[in-house]
Structure formats: structure tokens, C-alpha cells
Design an enzyme around this catalytic site. Structure first.
Site, PDB file in Angstrom:
ATOM      1  N   ASP A 180      -2.417  -9.674  -3.768  1.00 18.69           N
ATOM      2  CA  ASP A 180      -2.222 -10.182  -2.418  1.00 18.69           C
ATOM      3  C   ASP A 180      -3.453  -9.833  -1.601  1.00 18.69           C
ATOM      4  OD1 ASP A 180      -2.142  -7.498  -1.837  1.00 18.69           O
ATOM      5  OD2 ASP A 180      -0.151  -7.512  -0.943  1.00 18.69           O
ATOM      6  N   ASP A 182      -4.328  -7.849   2.085  1.00 18.02           N
ATOM      7  CA  ASP A 182      -3.685  -6.995   3.085  1.00 18.02           C
ATOM      8  C   ASP A 182      -4.584  -6.839   4.312  1.00 18.02           C
ATOM      9  OD1 ASP A 182      -1.480  -5.844   1.186  1.00 18.02           O
ATOM     10  OD2 ASP A 182      -3.354  -5.498   0.111  1.00 18.02           O
ATOM     11  N   ASP A 272      -0.138  -9.665   3.301  1.00 18.51           N
ATOM     12  CA  ASP A 272       0.574  -8.647   4.067  1.00 18.51           C
ATOM     13  C   ASP A 272      -0.174  -8.372   5.352  1.00 18.51           C
ATOM     14  OD1 ASP A 272       2.674  -8.199   2.336  1.00 18.51           O
ATOM     15  OD2 ASP A 272       1.666  -6.578   1.251  1.00 18.51           O
TER      16      ASP A 272
HETATM   17  P1  GTP Z   1      -3.329  -5.310  -5.185  1.00 22.75           P
HETATM   18  O1  GTP Z   1      -2.692  -5.970  -4.007  1.00 22.75           O
HETATM   19  O2  GTP Z   1      -2.530  -5.499  -6.419  1.00 22.75           O
HETATM   20  O3  GTP Z   1      -4.752  -5.694  -5.364  1.00 22.75           O
HETATM   21  O4  GTP Z   1      -3.365  -3.742  -4.933  1.00 22.75           O
HETATM   22  P2  GTP Z   1      -3.246  -2.978  -3.566  1.00 22.75           P
HETATM   23  O5  GTP Z   1      -3.780  -1.612  -3.759  1.00 22.75           O
HETATM   24  O6  GTP Z   1      -3.816  -3.781  -2.437  1.00 22.75           O
HETATM   25  O7  GTP Z   1      -1.673  -2.832  -3.413  1.00 22.75           O
HETATM   26  P3  GTP Z   1      -0.682  -3.300  -2.276  1.00 22.75           P
HETATM   27  O8  GTP Z   1      -1.127  -4.552  -1.622  1.00 22.75           O
HETATM   28  O9  GTP Z   1       0.676  -3.321  -2.895  1.00 22.75           O
HETATM   29  O10 GTP Z   1      -0.678  -2.114  -1.248  1.00 22.75           O
HETATM   30  C1  GTP Z   1      -1.786  -1.721  -0.495  1.00 22.75           C
HETATM   31  C2  GTP Z   1      -1.515  -0.395   0.171  1.00 22.75           C
HETATM   32  O11 GTP Z   1      -0.452  -0.508   1.085  1.00 22.75           O
HETATM   33  C3  GTP Z   1      -1.126   0.683  -0.814  1.00 22.75           C
HETATM   34  O12 GTP Z   1      -1.858   1.824  -0.481  1.00 22.75           O
HETATM   35  C4  GTP Z   1       0.324   0.961  -0.571  1.00 22.75           C
HETATM   36  O13 GTP Z   1       0.585   2.327  -0.667  1.00 22.75           O
HETATM   37  C5  GTP Z   1       0.542   0.464   0.834  1.00 22.75           C
HETATM   38  N1  GTP Z   1       1.850  -0.202   0.898  1.00 22.75           N
HETATM   39  C6  GTP Z   1       2.117  -1.453   0.494  1.00 22.75           C
HETATM   40  N2  GTP Z   1       3.404  -1.776   0.677  1.00 22.75           N
HETATM   41  C7  GTP Z   1       3.979  -0.702   1.228  1.00 22.75           C
HETATM   42  C8  GTP Z   1       5.312  -0.436   1.655  1.00 22.75           C
HETATM   43  O14 GTP Z   1       6.219  -1.242   1.579  1.00 22.75           O
HETATM   44  N3  GTP Z   1       5.537   0.768   2.149  1.00 22.75           N
HETATM   45  C9  GTP Z   1       4.567   1.656   2.263  1.00 22.75           C
HETATM   46  N4  GTP Z   1       4.894   2.817   2.737  1.00 22.75           N
HETATM   47  N5  GTP Z   1       3.298   1.451   1.874  1.00 22.75           N
HETATM   48  C10 GTP Z   1       2.999   0.293   1.362  1.00 22.75           C
HETATM   49 MN    MN Z   2      -2.946  -5.648  -1.900  1.00 23.67          MN
HETATM   50 MN    MN Z   3       0.182  -5.639  -0.123  1.00 23.29          MN
END
Ligand code: GTP
Ligand code: MN
Ligand code: MN
Length: 348
Positions: A180, A182, A272
């Protein structure tokens, strides 16, 4: 045996947040296998075992050389391959968790086709997930992340001039692809960010950029957290889970398969969005940059080694019975007694 000992000789510090873990992984085969085992454990609700596997994978990721012997994995119990594959296909649908997948499997639904044909009633998220299954399971590249960033910046600039949009998550850590994209959004004037998310979402929707969105409102109140209930998790910001309809640039093409009827005009991308007040921005930035294991280890370090409580909102020092302020990630690492680790070295 020599190689196994070499792993021990390398013996890295036990917290991933004490180590520098780049994307330069010399043990990808091993860590992929361990990640699979972790997923396996998490899927069967054995979170403790899952974390143990993830810690092991992270420790190997930090090694400067490949490990060639697997003797240390000798006693690891594995689950059956087929059931895992079925669960992975179903939980690969955005909005479908292990519980739902388990229920469907119990009803004899093992494939996407069966789900589409004889399927039970799906909720809004699951319908979007099923409809855009291939797109949402196709990694998002940096160019696509940049295109989404341009859209989010246009939206934020339009509904709240002066708003600041920061790319967070894996792309901030330098990853080339992600599941995704963020973003963390704030405004330099405290309070101006209040109520921003609904405006942002309706702008995006009116411009046709949203295939799906679910917004959670902010429920964080520092006074209510207090020493008795220290800031415990990171879920209290205004937050939006969404699926963007991202126009594909001419020439960039679609799924990369080529010859499937030419490039598609758009693809679905998971996005996100998080809004934080500027006073909490540094904590939000640190908390949402990841990796997930790095975050977990930061909180473990804070609790076990510093008697502090770290969240994406604040850092509470139990010894001094007060919150420690910070306006940069560097300051937070300093409060925690840790050497500063930049985003590109938080890929634990
Ligand atoms: P990819 O998206 O797979 O490339 O990896 P990413 O590291 O970006 O993972 P992700 O988008 O799932 O999350 C990014 C950061 O947001 C991470 O450090 C998570 O700990 C944090 N995070 C994401 N979703 C949540 C949630 O629902 N609750 C909390 N507390 N933290 C979140
Ligand atoms: Mn991500
Ligand atoms: Mn995310």
C-alpha cells in the site's frame, strides 16, 4: 557446524532497534521461509510463535553474510501446505481476516471463483477486495506511490492550505515496492488539522479517486490516558483505509503482462491516510514509518529498558511521571537512550 557458529559469533544485539537493518538482505531465502512460518503461526492464532519467527528472520536479515546451514531450524514444526494456500488466497482479499476465511472454508468455499459464484453476502470492504483482487495483490511501485502522493497533496492543499503531507511506511524506508502507500498529514498550526479527514475524503471522492474508504475518527485524549492508563497503542488518530482509483500514465502500462489488451486506464491501490496534530507529529512519524517489527522492538525497549511507554502519540516516562516532548524523531531516540537510526535502516 562452523556456519551455525558463525551466526552466533555475529551475535547481534537482541533488540532490532539497536541494530541497523538495511534492505540489503544476504539471507533472503531463509528470511522468506521464516516469514512464511510466521504467517503460518499468525494464521492459526499463535501470535507468540509468529513473533518468535519474525524476530529470528530479523536477526538473520541484519547479518553481513549469507548463512549456509539450516541446522538451527531443525526442530521447527510446519503446517500442511494446502490448507495454508487456501487460507492465503482468501485472506488475500482486502477486508477478509482469518476468521472469515475459516468460516468460508467451513462452508466449502475454497477459491475466489466459488466465492464469486455461490458466495455468501460480502460487506463493502470485501466486495471492493474481491472486485480488485489482482490489483490489490500486485505490488505498488515507487512511481505509483509518487503518483498517489501527488493526488493526496492536491487534495490536502485544496481543503486545508498549508497542510503537510509526508510519505510514511515502507516507501519512507526506501522500499521499491509496497502492499500500500501510507501518508501522514498535519498542519503547522496546532488544531487546524481537526476535522481534516472527512474533507479530504469527500474531495478525493468528488474527483473520482476513491473506490473504497473507511474513516475512523480521532479518539486520543492525553488527559484521559494519564499515568494510570499510559498511551497504549497507535490506533487513535483520524485514519482512513482506502482503495484509490489511480490513473495509469500512458506508456507505464498495466499489469506488466503485456498483450492483455493494452495498458488499462487505471489500477486500484491501497492507500492509508493518517492525520496527526503537529504536537504529536514526531511520534506519529516514528510510529508509522515501521517496520512493524522495528516498532514493536522500540516499544519493548522503551518498556523493559527505560521504564517508559511509547506510542504513536506520546512518550511517557514512568520514573519521572511525565510525558517527554519531542519535535523530531532524533529527539525521541535520544529520550529512549538509543542511537538515532534513520528510516532506511529500520527495515528489521
Ligand atoms: P508495506 O505496506 O507492505 O510496504 O509495508 P509497511 O511497512 O508500509 O507496512 P504497513 O503499511 O502495514 O504499515 C506501516 C506502518 O504503520 C507500520 O509501522 C505499522 O506498524 C503502522 N501501522 C499500520 N497499520 C496500523 C494499525 O492498524 N495500527 C497501528 N497501531 N499501527 C499500524
Ligand atoms: Mn505500507
Ligand atoms: Mn499501511
Amino acid at each position: 557446524e562452523q556456519q551455525t557458529e558463525e551466526v552466533e559469533v555475529f551475535s547481534t544485539p537482541s533488540y532490532a532497534c539497536q541494530r541497523r537493518t538495511t534492505l540489503d538482505n544476504h539471507n533472503a531465502v531463509l528470511t522468506d521461509a521464516l516469514s512464511l512460518l510466521a504467517e503460518n503461526a499468525e494464521l492459526s492464532g499463535e501470535d507468540g510463535r509468529g513473533v518468535a519467527f519474525r524476530r529470528a528472520a530479523a536477526a538473520l536479515k541484519a547479518l553481513p553474510l549469507p548463512v549456509t546451514r539450516l541446522t538451527q531450524l531443525g526442530g521447527v514444526p510446519c503446517l500442511g501446505g494446502h490448507s495454508l494456500r487456501v487460507i492465503k488466497v482468501l485472506t488475500g482479499i482486502f477486508g477478509v481476516g482469518v476468521k472469515t476465511a475459516g468460516r468460508w472454508i467451513g462452508e466449502g468455499i475454497l477459491t475466489l471463483r466459488q466465492l464469486r459464484d455461490s458466495g455468501p453476502t460480502l460487506n463493502r470492504a470485501q466486495r471492493a477486495g474481491l472486485r480488485h483482487y489482482d490489483d490489490l495483490n500486485r505490488p505498488v511501485g515507487r512511481a505509483e506511490a509518487a503518483a498517489v502522493a501527488a493526488v493526496v497533496e492536491a487534495a490536502a492543499g485544496s481543503v486545508l492550505p498549508g497542510a503537510r503531507v509526508t510519505l510514511i511506511g515502507g516507501f519512507r524506508r526506501g522500499k521499491q515496492t509496497g502492499h500500500d502507500v501510507d501518508f501522514l498529514i498535519t498542519h503547522p498550526e496546532e488544531g487546524r488539522e481537526a476535522g481534516l479527514m472527512p474533507k479530504l475524503v469527500s474531495w478525493l471522492d468528488s474527483q473520482g479517486f476513491l473506490l473504497y474508504q473507511k474513516t475512523n475518527s480521532n479518539s486520543y485524549l492525553e488527559a484521559a490516558e494519564g499515568p494510570a492508563r499510559p498511551a497504549s497503542n497507535m490506533d487513535r488518530f483520524e485514519r482512513c483505509f482506502s482503495v484509490f482509483k489511480l490513473p495509469e500514465e500512458a506508456g507505464r502500462g498495466g499489469a506488466g503482462a503485456g498483450g492483455e489488451g493494452g495498458p488499462r486506464p487505471w489500477r486500484a491501490v491501497r492507500v492509508d491516510l493518517v492525520v496527526s496534530p503537529v504536537s504529536q507529529f514526531a511520534f506519529a512519524l516514528l510510529g508509522w514509518t515501521g517496520s512493524k517489527l522495528f516498532e514493536r522492538e522500540l516499544r519493548r525497549w522503551a518498556g523493559h529498558e527505560m521504564n517508559m511507554c511509547l506510542s504513536s502519540h506520546a512518550l511517557y516516562d514512568h520514573r519521572q511521571s511525565r510525558y517527554l516532548r519531542a519535535s523530531s524523531e532524533e529527539e525521541i531516540f535520544a529520550h529512549l537512550g538509543l542511537e538515532y537510526i534513520p528510516p532506511s535502516e529500520r527495515n528489521a
